[in-house]
Design a protein around this motif. Structure first.
Motif, PDB file in Angstrom:
ATOM      1  N   LEU A 151      35.043  39.424  39.318  1.00 40.38           N
ATOM      2  CA  LEU A 151      36.392  39.494  38.589  1.00 40.38           C
ATOM      3  C   LEU A 151      36.919  38.192  38.394  1.00 40.38           C
ATOM      4  O   LEU A 151      37.303  37.622  37.402  1.00 40.38           O
ATOM      5  N   ILE A 152      37.033  37.556  39.744  1.00 36.99           N
ATOM      6  CA  ILE A 152      37.950  36.317  39.606  1.00 36.99           C
ATOM      7  C   ILE A 152      37.112  35.144  38.938  1.00 36.99           C
ATOM      8  O   ILE A 152      37.753  34.258  38.228  1.00 36.99           O
ATOM      9  N   LEU A 153      35.738  35.167  38.866  1.00 34.26           N
ATOM     10  CA  LEU A 153      34.873  34.331  38.314  1.00 34.26           C
ATOM     11  C   LEU A 153      34.967  34.477  36.794  1.00 34.26           C
ATOM     12  O   LEU A 153      35.063  33.384  35.900  1.00 34.26           O
ATOM     13  N   ASN A 161      36.975  28.651  29.387  1.00 32.48           N
ATOM     14  CA  ASN A 161      35.823  28.621  28.556  1.00 32.48           C
ATOM     15  C   ASN A 161      34.541  28.357  29.571  1.00 32.48           C
ATOM     16  O   ASN A 161      33.437  27.969  29.110  1.00 32.48           O
ATOM     17  N   THR A 162      34.847  28.014  30.674  1.00 32.94           N
ATOM     18  CA  THR A 162      33.791  27.393  31.799  1.00 32.94           C
ATOM     19  C   THR A 162      34.002  28.101  33.213  1.00 32.94           C
ATOM     20  O   THR A 162      35.360  27.956  33.368  1.00 32.94           O
ATOM     21  N   MET A 163      33.387  28.237  33.966  1.00 37.82           N
ATOM     22  CA  MET A 163      33.378  28.734  35.318  1.00 37.82           C
ATOM     23  C   MET A 163      33.809  27.515  36.238  1.00 37.82           C
ATOM     24  O   MET A 163      34.584  27.846  37.304  1.00 37.82           O
ATOM     25  N   GLU A 164      33.455  26.194  35.931  1.00 37.44           N
ATOM     26  CA  GLU A 164      33.799  25.026  36.952  1.00 37.44           C
ATOM     27  C   GLU A 164      35.058  24.481  36.810  1.00 37.44           C
ATOM     28  O   GLU A 164      35.292  23.572  37.423  1.00 37.44           O
ATOM     29  N   ILE A 173      45.572  37.127  37.297  1.00 39.79           N
ATOM     30  CA  ILE A 173      44.752  37.955  38.329  1.00 39.79           C
ATOM     31  C   ILE A 173      45.570  39.408  38.003  1.00 39.79           C
ATOM     32  O   ILE A 173      44.944  40.459  37.940  1.00 39.79           O
ATOM     33  N   ASN A 174      46.952  39.444  38.209  1.00 41.82           N
ATOM     34  CA  ASN A 174      47.623  40.809  38.063  1.00 41.82           C
ATOM     35  C   ASN A 174      47.311  41.177  36.659  1.00 41.82           C
ATOM     36  O   ASN A 174      47.362  42.761  36.537  1.00 41.82           O
ATOM     37  N   LYS A 175      47.230  40.397  35.847  1.00 36.30           N
ATOM     38  CA  LYS A 175      47.061  40.973  34.573  1.00 36.30           C
ATOM     39  C   LYS A 175      45.965  41.691  34.216  1.00 36.30           C
ATOM     40  O   LYS A 175      45.477  42.763  33.532  1.00 36.30           O
ATOM     41  N   GLU A 176      44.644  41.061  34.745  1.00 37.20           N
ATOM     42  CA  GLU A 176      43.471  41.653  34.787  1.00 37.20           C
ATOM     43  C   GLU A 176      43.277  42.948  35.434  1.00 37.20           C
ATOM     44  O   GLU A 176      42.561  43.776  35.208  1.00 37.20           O
ATOM     45  N   ILE A 177      43.953  42.894  36.578  1.00 36.02           N
ATOM     46  CA  ILE A 177      43.979  44.142  37.494  1.00 36.02           C
ATOM     47  C   ILE A 177      44.542  45.221  36.898  1.00 36.02           C
ATOM     48  O   ILE A 177      44.127  46.487  36.824  1.00 36.02           O
ATOM     49  N   LYS A 178      45.746  45.181  36.268  1.00 34.14           N
ATOM     50  CA  LYS A 178      46.417  46.053  35.429  1.00 34.14           C
ATOM     51  C   LYS A 178      45.786  46.591  34.239  1.00 34.14           C
ATOM     52  O   LYS A 178      45.441  47.916  34.118  1.00 34.14           O
ATOM     53  N   GLU A 179      44.873  45.773  33.387  1.00 28.36           N
ATOM     54  CA  GLU A 179      44.229  46.202  32.238  1.00 28.36           C
ATOM     55  C   GLU A 179      42.979  46.970  32.681  1.00 28.36           C
ATOM     56  O   GLU A 179      42.468  47.741  31.942  1.00 28.36           O
ATOM     57  N   LYS A 180      42.415  46.757  33.995  1.00 23.07           N
ATOM     58  CA  LYS A 180      40.966  47.239  34.328  1.00 23.07           C
ATOM     59  C   LYS A 180      41.454  48.340  35.224  1.00 23.07           C
ATOM     60  O   LYS A 180      40.431  49.057  35.867  1.00 23.07           O
ATOM     61  N   LYS A 181      42.612  48.431  35.516  1.00 24.94           N
ATOM     62  CA  LYS A 181      43.192  49.606  36.594  1.00 24.94           C
ATOM     63  C   LYS A 181      42.281  49.537  37.940  1.00 24.94           C
ATOM     64  O   LYS A 181      41.731  50.298  38.340  1.00 24.94           O
ATOM     65  N   SER A 230      31.743  24.751  46.072  1.00 22.15           N
ATOM     66  CA  SER A 230      30.977  25.826  46.810  1.00 22.15           C
ATOM     67  C   SER A 230      31.170  27.142  46.098  1.00 22.15           C
ATOM     68  O   SER A 230      30.305  27.848  45.978  1.00 22.15           O
ATOM     69  N   GLY A 231      32.536  27.283  45.714  1.00 21.64           N
ATOM     70  CA  GLY A 231      32.886  28.587  44.971  1.00 21.64           C
ATOM     71  C   GLY A 231      32.164  28.493  43.560  1.00 21.64           C
ATOM     72  O   GLY A 231      31.685  29.675  43.221  1.00 21.64           O
ATOM     73  N   ALA A 232      31.842  27.288  42.854  1.00 23.07           N
ATOM     74  CA  ALA A 232      31.155  27.390  41.655  1.00 23.07           C
ATOM     75  C   ALA A 232      29.591  27.713  41.929  1.00 23.07           C
ATOM     76  O   ALA A 232      28.891  28.316  41.377  1.00 23.07           O
ATOM     77  N   LEU A 233      28.992  26.909  43.023  1.00 22.13           N
ATOM     78  CA  LEU A 233      27.464  27.251  43.269  1.00 22.13           C
ATOM     79  C   LEU A 233      27.240  28.761  43.611  1.00 22.13           C
ATOM     80  O   LEU A 233      26.414  29.288  43.192  1.00 22.13           O
ATOM     81  N   LEU A 234      28.361  29.265  44.573  1.00 22.01           N
ATOM     82  CA  LEU A 234      28.054  30.730  44.711  1.00 22.01           C
ATOM     83  C   LEU A 234      28.248  31.596  43.624  1.00 22.01           C
ATOM     84  O   LEU A 234      27.349  32.665  43.320  1.00 22.01           O
TER      85      LEU A 234
END
Length: 242
Positions: A151-153, A161-164, A173-181, A230-234
């Motif tokens: 979800l964070i990615l 428009n890009t992960m990196e 984050i809070n908006k996405e949490i609320k929208e996806k319950k 490291s986060g992008a590689l993972l």
């Protein structure tokens, strides 16, 4: 999958013996009389050992799934793993990865660790800090953390428009949490884990709102998060596996 484990056993034993030639392994703790007495006399220890074998088998099967990219691992792949180990540093890395697989808290994490190890071995990649940090973080991730990290990615990709590149903040984050319950506490726990395991950087920014008709300005501190290498590689391996 059980057949895969049986067929790979001899080659993996060979890999372990090969690693021993590069590493000084001390077995003093296993030879301790008290440890042996405890193992012989305690039925509870025996029960735990049997239960652990089932859990460890599942974890190792998940690792093989990632290592072979969802196909049956071949003898050639495992032989390349052995050939990859040609010095003490590589031997320690492979041995440490195996230990992290067995100590991990998530079968999904084992799949991803297998995929990382496959790339390092197959492409003879140089071992980087990012590889080590990613594997260490995975050892401490639960299945829920894997889903939350996805979800964070997705938020980085949605906002930038890009992960990196770019940043996200708690509002996104809070908006996405609320929208996806979703479970907010669970997502925020994974967020904190990602920061503590160096997958994300946290940055505090002070935003000043100046009112031209007043003699004062409002200041608000906001948290922003960005992906580390490291986060992008993972993230790339997580997308590859799931």
């Amino acid at each position: 999958m059980n057949d895969i484990v049986k067929e790979s056993k001899d080659t993996l034993e060979k890999a372990l013996k090969h690693m021993e030639t590069y590493m000084q392994i001390k077995n003093d703790i296993l030879d301790n009389d008290f440890v042996q007495l405890l193992g012989d006399s305690s039925k509870i220890i025996g029960f735990l050992r049997g239960s652990s074998e089932l859990i460890l088998r599942k974890k190792f099967e998940s690792f093989l799934k990632g290592f072979s990219l969802n196909e049956k691992p071949t003898e050639a792949q495992l032989e390349r793993l052995i050939k990859y180990i040609d010095d003490e540093t590589k031997a320690e890395f492979i041995a440490d990865t195996f230990s992290k697989i067995l100590l991990s808290k998530s079968s999904k994490a084992c799949v991803i660790m297998g995929s990382i190890l496959n790339n390092v071995v197959e492409d003879c990649e140089d071992l980087t800090h990012a590889h080590l940090i990613s594997i260490n973080a995975l050892m401490n991730f639960y299945d829920m953390d894997i889903e939350n990290y996805k979800l964070i990615l997705s938020l980085f990709k949605k906002q930038n428009n890009t992960m990196e590149k770019g940043q996200i903040n708690l509002y996104h984050i809070n908006k996405e949490i609320k929208e996806k319950k979703l479970n907010r506490t669970s997502v925020l726990i994974t967020l904190e884990k990602s920061v503590s395991h160096q997958l994300l950087f946290r940055e505090m920014k002070v935003e000043i709102d100046v009112d031209p008709d007043a003699d004062f300005a409002d200041a608000e501190t906001k948290e922003y998060f960005s992906l580390t290498s490291s986060g992008a590689l993972l993230g790339s391996y997580l997308v590859r596996c799931f």
